[in-house]
Enzyme design. Sequence first.
Site, short mmCIF file in Angstrom:
data_model
loop_
_atom_site.label_atom_id
_atom_site.label_comp_id
_atom_site.label_asym_id
_atom_site.label_seq_id
_atom_site.Cartn_x
_atom_site.Cartn_y
_atom_site.Cartn_z
N LYS A 11 -3.22 -22.33 14.01
CA LYS A 11 -2.72 -23.44 13.18
C LYS A 11 -1.52 -24.15 13.84
O LYS A 11 -0.91 -23.63 14.79
CB LYS A 11 -2.33 -22.88 11.81
CG LYS A 11 -3.54 -22.31 11.04
CD LYS A 11 -3.14 -21.91 9.62
CE LYS A 11 -4.33 -21.36 8.85
NZ LYS A 11 -3.98 -21.05 7.43
N TYR A 51 -10.73 -27.83 3.82
CA TYR A 51 -10.14 -26.99 2.77
C TYR A 51 -10.53 -27.44 1.37
O TYR A 51 -9.85 -27.10 0.40
CB TYR A 51 -8.62 -26.94 2.92
CG TYR A 51 -8.17 -26.01 4.04
CD1 TYR A 51 -8.27 -24.62 3.90
CD2 TYR A 51 -7.64 -26.51 5.22
CE1 TYR A 51 -7.87 -23.76 4.92
CE2 TYR A 51 -7.22 -25.65 6.24
CZ TYR A 51 -7.34 -24.28 6.08
OH TYR A 51 -6.94 -23.42 7.08
N ASN A 114 0.83 -19.97 8.37
CA ASN A 114 0.55 -18.57 8.68
C ASN A 114 -0.27 -18.35 9.96
O ASN A 114 -1.06 -17.42 10.06
CB ASN A 114 -0.06 -17.86 7.47
CG ASN A 114 -1.35 -18.49 7.01
OD1 ASN A 114 -1.82 -19.45 7.62
ND2 ASN A 114 -1.93 -17.96 5.95
N HIS A 117 -6.29 -19.09 11.00
CA HIS A 117 -7.32 -19.06 9.97
C HIS A 117 -8.38 -18.06 10.40
O HIS A 117 -8.65 -17.92 11.59
CB HIS A 117 -7.97 -20.45 9.84
CG HIS A 117 -9.23 -20.45 9.02
ND1 HIS A 117 -9.21 -20.50 7.65
CD2 HIS A 117 -10.53 -20.36 9.39
CE1 HIS A 117 -10.46 -20.46 7.20
NE2 HIS A 117 -11.28 -20.38 8.24
N GLU A 128 -18.10 -23.32 8.73
CA GLU A 128 -16.88 -23.74 9.42
C GLU A 128 -17.13 -23.97 10.92
O GLU A 128 -16.57 -24.89 11.52
CB GLU A 128 -15.77 -22.72 9.20
CG GLU A 128 -15.32 -22.69 7.73
CD GLU A 128 -14.43 -21.50 7.38
OE1 GLU A 128 -14.04 -21.41 6.20
OE2 GLU A 128 -14.12 -20.67 8.26
#
Length: 140
Positions: A11, A51, A114, A117, A128
């Site tokens: 990320k 998302y 965080n 993913h 995805e």
Amino acid sequence: MAGNRTFTMIKPDATKNGHIGAILNHINKAGFKIVAMKYTRLSSEKAGEFYAVHKERPFYGELVEFMSSGPIVAAILEKDNAVEDFRKTIGATNPAEAEAGTIRALYATSIGENAVHGSDSDENAKIESDFHFAGTEIFG
Ligand code: GDP
């Protein structure tokens, strides 16, 4: 039977903080083979689409803004039992709760930012992966 592929993104917090190399090394050392990979940036439309399942969550706007705020590394990983094993490798969503030695414990900043993913099911891993990669970009 559990599938052998999962999808990941490094990320924007982790790309910005210089953790791409360390995270890819961690992924390889944990036994995953990288079968597709690209360094790219999501538009806010694309991040919103990715998302969409979280649309009703209070943090959706923040999540979309964060995920489109800088470059990401998208990759497809191969290993037996890939989805479950990769969730163990990355640790809990909130790095404060992630087990020591997991990618999120080592490199994440907060519950939102965080570091990585990881798909939560074989079905979502396929959806995805197809969202980011054409068949010709996958080298399994
Ligand atoms: P994951 O499967 O561990 O990634 O966690 P979820 O599917 O529950 O949430 C998806 C992503 O939304 C997380 O990885 C975080 O980046 C973000 N997120 C989850 N909870 C929060 C929160 O409380 N606040 C913010 N800002 N982001 C969150």
